[in-house]
Scaffold this active site. Structure first.
Site, PDB file in Angstrom:
ATOM      1  N   ASN A  10       0.877  -1.182   0.000  1.00  0.00           N
ATOM      2  CA  ASN A  10       0.000   0.000   0.000  1.00  0.00           C
ATOM      3  C   ASN A  10       0.910   1.226   0.000  1.00  0.00           C
ATOM      4  O   ASN A  10       1.534   1.534   1.008  1.00  0.00           O
ATOM      5  CB  ASN A  10      -0.887  -0.044   1.259  1.00  0.00           C
ATOM      6  CG  ASN A  10      -1.684   1.229   1.451  1.00  0.00           C
ATOM      7  OD1 ASN A  10      -1.738   2.090   0.562  1.00  0.00           O
ATOM      8  ND2 ASN A  10      -2.300   1.359   2.614  1.00  0.00           N
ATOM      9  N   TRP A  11       0.952   1.894  -1.143  1.00  0.00           N
ATOM     10  CA  TRP A  11       1.880   3.032  -1.261  1.00  0.00           C
ATOM     11  C   TRP A  11       1.345   4.306  -0.605  1.00  0.00           C
ATOM     12  O   TRP A  11       2.038   5.318  -0.574  1.00  0.00           O
ATOM     13  CB  TRP A  11       2.200   3.285  -2.746  1.00  0.00           C
ATOM     14  CG  TRP A  11       3.248   2.365  -3.293  1.00  0.00           C
ATOM     15  CD1 TRP A  11       3.854   1.326  -2.644  1.00  0.00           C
ATOM     16  CD2 TRP A  11       3.845   2.412  -4.602  1.00  0.00           C
ATOM     17  NE1 TRP A  11       4.777   0.722  -3.447  1.00  0.00           N
ATOM     18  CE2 TRP A  11       4.796   1.370  -4.666  1.00  0.00           C
ATOM     19  CE3 TRP A  11       3.666   3.215  -5.724  1.00  0.00           C
ATOM     20  CZ2 TRP A  11       5.566   1.124  -5.801  1.00  0.00           C
ATOM     21  CZ3 TRP A  11       4.429   2.968  -6.863  1.00  0.00           C
ATOM     22  CH2 TRP A  11       5.367   1.938  -6.892  1.00  0.00           C
ATOM     23  N   LYS A  12       0.110   4.258  -0.140  1.00  0.00           N
ATOM     24  CA  LYS A  12      -0.495   5.439   0.512  1.00  0.00           C
ATOM     25  C   LYS A  12      -0.303   6.675  -0.377  1.00  0.00           C
ATOM     26  O   LYS A  12      -0.350   6.552  -1.605  1.00  0.00           O
ATOM     27  CB  LYS A  12       0.099   5.607   1.920  1.00  0.00           C
ATOM     28  CG  LYS A  12      -0.023   4.308   2.733  1.00  0.00           C
ATOM     29  CD  LYS A  12       0.252   4.468   4.203  1.00  0.00           C
ATOM     30  CE  LYS A  12       0.067   3.123   4.890  1.00  0.00           C
ATOM     31  NZ  LYS A  12       0.193   3.203   6.327  1.00  0.00           N
ATOM     32  N   HIS A  93      -9.303   1.484   5.400  1.00  0.00           N
ATOM     33  CA  HIS A  93      -7.997   1.642   6.043  1.00  0.00           C
ATOM     34  C   HIS A  93      -8.121   2.618   7.209  1.00  0.00           C
ATOM     35  O   HIS A  93      -8.883   3.588   7.137  1.00  0.00           O
ATOM     36  CB  HIS A  93      -6.975   2.152   5.022  1.00  0.00           C
ATOM     37  CG  HIS A  93      -5.574   2.055   5.544  1.00  0.00           C
ATOM     38  ND1 HIS A  93      -5.057   2.968   6.438  1.00  0.00           N
ATOM     39  CD2 HIS A  93      -4.598   1.137   5.336  1.00  0.00           C
ATOM     40  CE1 HIS A  93      -3.818   2.614   6.747  1.00  0.00           C
ATOM     41  NE2 HIS A  93      -3.513   1.503   6.080  1.00  0.00           N
ATOM     42  N   GLU A  95      -6.353   4.940   8.146  1.00  0.00           N
ATOM     43  CA  GLU A  95      -6.068   6.345   7.797  1.00  0.00           C
ATOM     44  C   GLU A  95      -7.273   6.992   7.108  1.00  0.00           C
ATOM     45  O   GLU A  95      -7.487   8.204   7.252  1.00  0.00           O
ATOM     46  CB  GLU A  95      -4.797   6.418   6.932  1.00  0.00           C
ATOM     47  CG  GLU A  95      -3.560   6.143   7.788  1.00  0.00           C
ATOM     48  CD  GLU A  95      -2.411   5.461   7.072  1.00  0.00           C
ATOM     49  OE1 GLU A  95      -2.396   5.429   5.830  1.00  0.00           O
ATOM     50  OE2 GLU A  95      -1.516   4.942   7.786  1.00  0.00           O
ATOM     51  N   GLU A 164      -5.042  -4.636  10.836  1.00  0.00           N
ATOM     52  CA  GLU A 164      -3.960  -3.671  11.020  1.00  0.00           C
ATOM     53  C   GLU A 164      -4.170  -2.926  12.339  1.00  0.00           C
ATOM     54  O   GLU A 164      -4.979  -1.973  12.380  1.00  0.00           O
ATOM     55  CB  GLU A 164      -3.942  -2.663   9.878  1.00  0.00           C
ATOM     56  CG  GLU A 164      -3.761  -3.289   8.514  1.00  0.00           C
ATOM     57  CD  GLU A 164      -3.201  -2.279   7.506  1.00  0.00           C
ATOM     58  OE1 GLU A 164      -2.121  -2.543   6.974  1.00  0.00           O
ATOM     59  OE2 GLU A 164      -3.826  -1.225   7.301  1.00  0.00           O
ATOM     60  N   GLY A 170       3.159   2.211  10.881  1.00  0.00           N
ATOM     61  CA  GLY A 170       4.188   3.233  10.736  1.00  0.00           C
ATOM     62  C   GLY A 170       4.969   3.532  12.001  1.00  0.00           C
ATOM     63  O   GLY A 170       5.678   4.536  12.069  1.00  0.00           O
ATOM     64  N   SER A 209       3.804  -2.182  10.299  1.00  0.00           N
ATOM     65  CA  SER A 209       5.249  -2.298  10.518  1.00  0.00           C
ATOM     66  C   SER A 209       5.832  -3.644  10.103  1.00  0.00           C
ATOM     67  O   SER A 209       6.768  -4.143  10.733  1.00  0.00           O
ATOM     68  CB  SER A 209       5.604  -1.982  11.979  1.00  0.00           C
ATOM     69  OG  SER A 209       5.303  -0.616  12.265  1.00  0.00           O
ATOM     70  N   GLY A 230       3.010  -1.117   4.249  1.00  0.00           N
ATOM     71  CA  GLY A 230       3.073   0.297   3.912  1.00  0.00           C
ATOM     72  C   GLY A 230       4.494   0.699   3.551  1.00  0.00           C
ATOM     73  O   GLY A 230       4.990   0.453   2.453  1.00  0.00           O
ATOM     74  N   GLY A 231       5.185   1.317   4.501  1.00  0.00           N
ATOM     75  CA  GLY A 231       6.507   1.894   4.254  1.00  0.00           C
ATOM     76  C   GLY A 231       7.486   0.969   3.548  1.00  0.00           C
ATOM     77  O   GLY A 231       8.209   1.399   2.637  1.00  0.00           O
TER      78      GLY A 231
END
Ligand code: 13P
Length: 252
Positions: A10-12, A93, A95, A164, A170, A209, A230-231
């Site tokens: 997920n590149w957000k 999600h 976010e 999640e 993150g 993470s 994510g990251g």
């Protein structure tokens, strides 16, 4: 037959066309690592280009509007995503839930819109740190999921769930393998309660993470069918470390 692990990046809100080289590199590696199903969810602006550049991996989006179309400035509908080459969409999600105040009911309508457009859907759920500290994590997450899933009991094969924990996203912090197993078992029981036997086949991803050095352990927890990353999905190098771990290949 056991399903292949499903590793989704997920590149957000990251990525311009310069990042397509990462998608190409991920796609090339996926060609070799056939034991793993790999997908990327870039921002809307890159969905079409990613689909064109990366022919083997799955490509999806990070959100959709519940309506098919209409006067909704700035929004994107599920049929538009389908048209741009997406095969799936992430909904709910944390976010989106926190940045945009999305309720379970809205997430459910988005999931239903995605299915109606012929997309697969990844429904995200997760507890806050306060909820975990209060011992309510399983109760909160299963209730959240129940209210966020499409009403139809006929869509299990198009559905993936991502657990999640909000406090793990993150932050570099992850739950214990026992806590992940406990949650995934509870989610499985909920899915089987809703979908019957088909609920056994819904993949339940862990997200929060996930890195190359903890992926094997997290993926080994009970009922974990893959990861939502994510990251660590932003560069081919780190994402491949996770894909290799999922393939059971040593990354040393
Ligand atoms: P991180 O892997 O950066 O913690 O993000 C997880 C996530 O939110 C994926 O959807």
């Amino acid at each position: 037959m056991a399903q292949r692990p499903y590793i989704v990046g997920n590149w957000k809100m990251h990525g311009t066309r310069a990042m397509l080289s990462e998608a190409r590199a991920i796609d090339r590696a996926a060609e070799r690592l056939t034991k793993v199903e790999v997908a990327l969810a870039p921002p809307f602006t890159l969905v079409h280009a990613t689909r064109k550049e990366a022919g083997l991996i799955g490509v999806g989006a990070q959100d959709c509007h519940p309506a098919e179309g209409g006067a909704h400035t700035g929004d994107i509908s599920a049929p538009m995503l389908k048209d741009s080459g997406a095969g799936f969409v992430i909904v709910g999600h944390s976010e989106r839930r926190s940045d945009h105040g999305e309720s379970n009911e809205l997430v459910r309508r988005k999931a239903e819109a995605a299915l109606a457009a012929g997309l697969a859907v990844i429904v995200c759920v997760g507890e806050s740190e306060a909820e975990r500290d209060a011992g309510k994590a399983v109760k909160v997450v299963t209730a959240q999921l129940e209210a966020s899933l499409p009403e139809s009991t006929d869509c299990a094969e198009k559905l993936t769930v991502a657990y999640e924990p909000v406090w793990a996203i993150g932050t570099g912090r992850v739950p214990s393998v026992d806590d992940v197993s406990e949650m995934h078992r509870a989610i499985r029981a909920m899915l089987v309660g809703k979908f019957g036997e088909a609920g056994e086949t819904v993949r339940i991803l862990y997200g929060g993470s996930v890195k190359p050095d903890n992926a094997a352990e997290l993926l080994g927890a009970n009922e974990v069918g893959g990861a939502l990353v994510g990251g660590a999905s932003l560069t081919a190098e780190s994402f491949l470390g996770i894909i290799l771990a999922a393939a059971g290949e040593n990354t040393d």
